[in-house]
Design an enzyme around this catalytic site. Structure first.
Site, mmCIF file in Angstrom:
data_model
loop_
_atom_site.group_PDB
_atom_site.id
_atom_site.type_symbol
_atom_site.label_atom_id
_atom_site.label_comp_id
_atom_site.label_asym_id
_atom_site.label_seq_id
_atom_site.Cartn_x
_atom_site.Cartn_y
_atom_site.Cartn_z
ATOM 1 N N LYS A 600 0.814 -1.221 0.000
ATOM 2 C CA LYS A 600 0.000 0.000 0.000
ATOM 3 C C LYS A 600 0.840 1.259 0.000
ATOM 4 O O LYS A 600 0.394 2.311 -0.422
ATOM 5 C CB LYS A 600 -0.903 0.016 1.243
ATOM 6 C CG LYS A 600 -1.897 -1.120 1.294
ATOM 7 C CD LYS A 600 -2.667 -1.120 2.576
ATOM 8 C CE LYS A 600 -2.320 -2.192 3.552
ATOM 9 N NZ LYS A 600 -2.152 -3.542 3.231
ATOM 10 N N GLU A 627 -5.437 -4.060 -6.807
ATOM 11 C CA GLU A 627 -6.646 -4.518 -6.117
ATOM 12 C C GLU A 627 -6.346 -5.045 -4.719
ATOM 13 O O GLU A 627 -7.108 -4.819 -3.789
ATOM 14 C CB GLU A 627 -7.312 -5.612 -6.965
ATOM 15 C CG GLU A 627 -8.618 -6.146 -6.418
ATOM 16 C CD GLU A 627 -9.739 -5.100 -6.440
ATOM 17 O OE1 GLU A 627 -9.917 -4.445 -5.399
ATOM 18 O OE2 GLU A 627 -10.401 -4.932 -7.486
ATOM 19 N N VAL A 630 -6.446 -3.036 -1.106
ATOM 20 C CA VAL A 630 -7.665 -2.777 -0.321
ATOM 21 C C VAL A 630 -8.538 -4.023 -0.350
ATOM 22 O O VAL A 630 -8.890 -4.512 -1.416
ATOM 23 C CB VAL A 630 -8.481 -1.600 -0.923
ATOM 24 C CG1 VAL A 630 -9.699 -1.310 -0.057
ATOM 25 C CG2 VAL A 630 -7.615 -0.371 -1.069
ATOM 26 N N GLY A 685 -1.847 -15.238 9.595
ATOM 27 C CA GLY A 685 -1.373 -14.425 8.471
ATOM 28 C C GLY A 685 -2.281 -13.250 8.153
ATOM 29 O O GLY A 685 -2.240 -12.706 7.051
ATOM 30 N N LYS A 703 -5.378 2.313 3.368
ATOM 31 C CA LYS A 703 -6.393 1.828 2.419
ATOM 32 C C LYS A 703 -7.408 2.928 2.138
ATOM 33 O O LYS A 703 -7.819 3.133 0.981
ATOM 34 C CB LYS A 703 -7.115 0.613 3.003
ATOM 35 C CG LYS A 703 -6.224 -0.604 3.152
ATOM 36 C CD LYS A 703 -6.954 -1.725 3.873
ATOM 37 C CE LYS A 703 -6.047 -2.917 4.076
ATOM 38 N NZ LYS A 703 -6.608 -3.912 4.999
#
Ligand code: ADP
Ligand code: ASP
Ligand code: MG
Length: 835
Positions: A600, A627, A630, A685, A703
């Site tokens: 990000k 993609e 987010v 994770g 985000k």
């Protein structure tokens, strides 16, 4: 003048056009169908000359049966090929015997004594000759079998040369005479002569090769001697392109080139034509057509004496890599005549080819570029030539710089068009490419310059773009269906993704490289399952990929540069790091990579940084998908795009965008403790490498900013209002200490959740995004809210748009986890590869 063979055409088939029986059959059919008399010139089958060179290079080195292995493989390939085109019978048996002999002898070389280690150039030529000779025999037999009588004619009876083994020069008038004498009788009988290309006879009768790619030259020689109507060079490209398609992806076919332009391109490194190929036809009216073997009806490129395409003063680029630059400097050169001439003479004596020379107008220095391999020798020969001047201190010495490439910009229209050079160099300046030396040929047909090898590909792309060569009119190279993928980062998401890419069907995606902070592993033909497990194991032990058996130490930027030097097919770089990779990604875009981001940071930093990156990508015509930044694999950006494409206007986006926070809140609601829940989130994770990035809202803030920018939000990270859930005393702890002390925070989390429940509400961490502002923090949501029912790691995003005003469009699903994140990235990849 010879009596012209009316309508005669010469057809040369390059290696790619003779790769296997199927290709050979195609070539045979093509010749069979040509009206009028024809002569055929063949190269060796694809890759055969290289294999023979490798075998010859192993002589006397005891390299464990390498030669025998190569000889065996070559015999097998040729056998398969002729069995596909020659029917069983006497001819086939004779061919089999011939192939056995040719490669059997080659195998014997593996027992050559060590003193033979340096094969003489003449011996090497006799080894290389086999590739073309056998191909000609197969072709002639195949063409005859297909119904058009053909005969193999030895090039030794036709092409007379000066006997310089390895790069012999043809003797034109002798060759003319031989060709007419030997070929015309066959042509009169309507038999097609098939000639092995690349080969000629030395004065003593031994075979001498004409230099790599020499069968182009053979074709032109035969055409000249027979006054052919045209020469066809059948290749694996749709014609001569505006640039090497492996370097400039949007290179286009040039419909017509003047013979001088084509010769210049060939001379300056365009691999598509042998540098000397056009000399025999230079003063003749014999057009040469470079055509795609796979689609013979396409026009390809016509090389002729015409001048067309006046709108394009520059028509094409070429590059010679592996160059070094020699600079002769000194005050004593001022006004002294003949320094340049002596420089050239000295190098000429030693047989060193100079691709560029430039003299400063102050006459204080002369620079010239030579192949890296002969750089030392060239320097020595110049030092010798100027020994007296150096002793008298009139010349300071000869400097040597390596690792360079010479790029040439070619076009007849340059002469009459002012400002071409300025345009070339301002294009380079835009890419911050440093030009080491410049020369313009006096013909004004070409501008050549020297840059660092590392920047050569980028330089070509910039110039190609600046002269809009992708609009020259001809078609493009058929885009390969495959996309080569490089991973930046090899953490758990990277490893999961690697598995997906390797296991993917359809062969569209090929994972070729993994890069991390310490270096990279690159396998142009794709990483194997074994490579991947070795890489995973190394990462598991906390090692860099550079420390594996195929690893290379380097910075990520150098790794990208190294990959960019290879002919990757539609390369895509996937950023699965969590670092500030913006500049690196810009560089990758400039090197021709499309980009897929799960990271990000590059898009959620300061506005000018994010803009710089997106602009850099767009200006190079590259594509960007992100993609997975987010909502992991959820189609959130995709939904936004489709809404906008369909003419809707998105007013605001509200969402629960943290799988980790969603999971924590719903676990605590169910009665679990904060510490236990967070540990499970880490183990599953869901979290960022430091879970405080999730708890602090920083990750959701990023985000939200990415979404906000889609809506036109003009601010930066500090304009996003973020509520942090990390207690002040935990913020500064080292990660390990923080994790040890997790249970200290159980109480306050329990209290938060309980208070909301007391009011009949649920606690959710919500991002509210519009063009005007972004807010991220805890909200108590009532049972009527769509967010109330969210469970576990599910994300939910509600789009309020002009169409969906009162009842927002909602996308919901798992928003964290390795598999879904990797799945989201994979979708982006598949989309880029499929387009
Ligand atoms: P042949 O099969 O006749 O020996 P080559 O392999 O020698 O053909 O030449 C074709 C190759 O040249 C192409 O595969 C392409 O990669 C390379 N090439 C380099 N520059 C150009 C260019 N400007 N136009 C077309 N092809 C080029
Ligand atoms: N087979 C030779 C080479 O690979 C000659 C040619 O293909 O024209 O260089
Ligand atoms: Mg060639």
């Amino acid at each position: 003048m010879p009596r012209p063979q009316k309508g005669l055409t010469v057809h040369k088939f390059g290696g790619a056009s003779l790769a296997d029986a199927k290709a050979m059959k195609n070539a045979i059919a093509l010749v069979r169908g040509t009206p009028g008399p024809a002569v055929v010139v063949v190269s060796a089958l694809a890759g055969v000359t290289d294999a023979l060179l490798e075998a010859a290079g192993s002589v006397g080195r005891k390299s464990e049966g390498r030669i025998e292995k190569i000889a065996g493989l070559l015999a097998l390939r040729h056998r398969r090929c002729f069995e596909g085109v020659v029917p069983p019978g006497a001819v086939r048996n004779a061919l089999r015997e011939e192939i056995r002999r040719a490669f059997g002898e080659l195998g014997l070389l593996s027992r050559a004594p060590v003193f033979l280690q340096d094969l003489s150039p003449a011996t090497l030529d006799s080894i290389l000759a086999r590739g073309e000779e056998i191909a000609a025999r197969i072709f002639a037999a195949g063409l005859t079998a297909a119904g058009r009588p053909a005969v193999r004619v030895s090039p030794l009876d036709l092409i007379a040369t000066d006997g310089r083994f390895g790069s012999a020069s043809p003797l034109l008038s002798e060759t003319d005479r031989n060709v007419r004498r030997v070929l015309q009788p066959h042509l009169k009988k309507r038999v097609v002569p098939v000639v092995a290309g690349f080969l000629g006879a030395a004065p003593d009768g031994r075979v001498a090769t004409l230099g790599r790619g020499g069968s182009d030259l053979t074709a032109a020689l035969l055409a000249r001697a027979l006054s052919a109507r045209a020469v066809f060079l059948w290749k694996d490209v749709p014609g001569i392109l505006t640039a090497d398609p492996r370097v400039v992806a949007d290179a286009r076919v040039i419909p017509q080139l003047n013979i001088r332009e084509a010769a210049e391109l060939a001379y300056y490194g365009a691999k598509v034509l042998q540098p000397r190929a056009l000399i025999p036809v230079a003063r003749r009216r014999i057009p040469v057509f470079v055509r795609p073997f796979a689609r013979p009806d396409e026009p390809g490129t016509e090389i002729s004496r015409r001048r067309t395409l006046a709108r394009y003063p520059v028509k094409a680029l070429s590059a010679i890599s592996g160059q070094a630059l020699l600079t002769v400097t000194g005050n004593g050169m001022l006004g002294v005549p003949g320094i340049a001439a002596r420089t050239f003479a000295a190098l000429h004596r030693d047989g060193i080819s100079v691709s560029l020379i430039s003299q400063a107008s102050s006459e204080h220095s002369i620079c010239l570029s030579v192949p890296q391999a002969s750089a030392r020798e060239a320097r020595r020969s110049l030092l010798e030539a100027f020994a007296e001047e150096i002793a008298r201190r009139e010349i300071d010495g000869v400097e040597l710089a390596s690792g360079l490439a010479t790029i040439s910009v070619v076009g007849l229209g340059m002469a009459g068009t002012p400002g071409i050079a300025a345009r070339v160099f301002s294009a380079l300046a835009r890419g911050s490419i440093n030009v080491v030396a410049i020369a313009q040929g006096s013909s004004e047909l070409n501008i050549s310059f020297v840059v660092a090898q590392m920047q050569a590909a980028e330089a070509q792309r910039l110039i190609h773009e600046s002269f809009q060569l992708s609009k020259i009119g001809g078609g493009a190279v058929e885009r390969s269906a495959r996309a080569d993928v490089a991973l930046l980062g090899f953490g758990s998401v990277g490893r999961t993704l690697a598995g997906l890419v390797r296991g993917s069907r359809g062969g569209r995606l090929r994972l070729c490289a993994v890069i991390d902070r310490g270096g990279y592993v690159f396998r142009p033909r794709g990483l194997s399952a074994r490579d991947l497990s070795e890489l995973s194991a190394a990462k598991g032990r906390g090692r860099s990929v550079a420390e594996t058996s195929r690893g290379t130490n380097s910075s990520p930027a150098d790794a990208i540069a190294a990959l960019a030097r290879h002919a990757l097919s539609r390369p895509i770089l996937v950023d699965v790091t969590a670092e500030a990779t913006g500049p690196l990604l810009e560089k990758a875009a400039a090197s021709g990579f499309d980009l897929v981001l799960a990271n990000k940071r590059p898009l959620s930093g300061p506005r000018d940084e994010a803009q710089r990156l997106t602009k850099a990508i767009a200006s190079r015509g590259r594509r960007l998908r992100y993609e997975a930044t987010v909502g992991a694999g959820l189609p959130i950006l995709d939904t936004h795009r489709k809404l906008v494409e369909s003419g809707d206007r998105v007013v605001r986006i509200d969402g629960c965008l943290s799988g980790t926070l969603g999971f924590l809140l719903s676990e605590i609601e169910r009665g679990a403790s904060f510490s236990a829940s967070l540990k499970r989130a880490i183990a599953s994770g869901y979290t960022e490498p430091d879970p405080r990035d999730d708890l602090s809202g920083a990750d959701v803030g990023r985000k939200a900013l990415i979404l906000g920018r889609l809506l036109g939000f003009a601010g930066g990270p500090s304009d996003v209002a973020v509520e942090s859930l990390v207690p002040a005393r935990a913020a500064k702890l080292p990660l390990a200490r923080f994790l040890e002390r997790l249970s200290e925070f159980d109480g306050e989390w329990l209290e938060r959740v309980r208070r909301a429940r007391g009011r009949g509400r649920a606690l959710r961490y919500v991002a509210s995004v519009s063009r005007r502002g972004i807010r991220v923090g805890l909200l108590e949501v009532a049972p009527g809210s769509p967010f109330h029912g969210l469970k576990g790691t599910d994300n939910q995003v509600a789009f309020t748009t002009a169409r969906y005003r009162s009842n927002p469009l909602v996308v919901q699903g798992p928003g964290a986890g390795l598999a879904v994140t990797a799945g989201g990235i994979f979708n982006d990849l598949a989309e880029l590869a499929g387009e």
